[in-house]
Scaffold this active site. Sequence first.
Site, mmCIF file in Angstrom:
data_model
loop_
_atom_site.group_PDB
_atom_site.id
_atom_site.type_symbol
_atom_site.label_atom_id
_atom_site.label_comp_id
_atom_site.label_asym_id
_atom_site.label_seq_id
_atom_site.Cartn_x
_atom_site.Cartn_y
_atom_site.Cartn_z
ATOM 1 N N LYS A 105 6.719 -21.530 44.684
ATOM 2 C CA LYS A 105 6.979 -21.387 43.249
ATOM 3 C C LYS A 105 8.492 -21.375 43.029
ATOM 4 C CE LYS A 105 4.680 -18.748 39.636
ATOM 5 N NZ LYS A 105 4.022 -17.459 39.382
HETATM 6 O O1 G3P Z 1 2.923 -15.468 37.019
HETATM 7 C C1 G3P Z 1 3.549 -15.898 35.876
HETATM 8 C C2 G3P Z 1 2.947 -15.443 34.571
HETATM 9 O O2 G3P Z 1 1.572 -15.611 34.577
HETATM 10 C C3 G3P Z 1 3.398 -14.104 34.085
HETATM 11 O O3 G3P Z 1 2.653 -13.617 32.993
HETATM 12 O O4 G3P Z 1 2.027 -11.783 31.471
HETATM 13 O O5 G3P Z 1 4.173 -11.619 32.775
HETATM 14 O O6 G3P Z 1 3.955 -13.211 30.879
HETATM 15 P P1 G3P Z 1 3.232 -12.491 31.979
#
Ligand code: G3P
Length: 215
Positions: free
Chosen positions: A84
């Site tokens: 990633k």
């Molecule tokens: O892993 C990346 C993403 O899914 C993070 O989500 O909820 O922290 O915006 P969030």
Amino acid sequence: MKIFIDTANLKEIKEAADMGVLDGVTTNPSLVAKEGFKDFKTLLEKICEIVDGDISAEVISTDSLGIVKEAKELVKIHKNIVIKVPLIKEGLKAVKILSSEGIKTNMTLCFTPSQAVLAAKAGAYLVSPFVGRLDDVSTSGMDLIAQIVNIYNNYGYETQVLVASVRHPLHFVESALIGADVCTMPFKVIEQLVKHPLTDIGLSKFLEDWKKLNS
Ligand code: G3P
């Protein structure tokens, strides 16, 4: 559409895998830090033992050579590791190098269709547009997914669209309607996908009636 879980919590990963619906796992530095698991390599090994699918492991370098170096160490852990990489200039350079060497990448922190086009051109295997964080700033995250899917179809880009930052079941349903390739979500959202009050009420009634017959 593939279902990934967005967590570094082994218990949640195991439970989702046992449900028979899990195709992969995404992690990020914040999720790993939340679990307090200091040995990232061991954590990834354990995840790879539970799930046979793409496992995204994020680099923390922000220069292309540093990213490539980290990536080469991470892919030694397991064949299913996907690197990633942040969607920045240095990240694109790194993805170009990694993809030319057959290493799979997931370009993360994507917030615009133009970033997604660049990720595809650099040879990313996955691109991760963050829908919830866009919704948080009054911009439609799902419109971004529709635009990226449309553009990728126009030009036959092979990069898979992985919907990230998913907050609720509607994000999942809309992703499927648009034709996104993957949706990654927290365990809580996976649980919400299966829940319906009428299912629970119906099941209680069936069991009650069965009990009456046998009493
Ligand atoms: O892993 C990346 C993403 O899914 C993070 O989500 O909820 O922290 O915006 P969030």
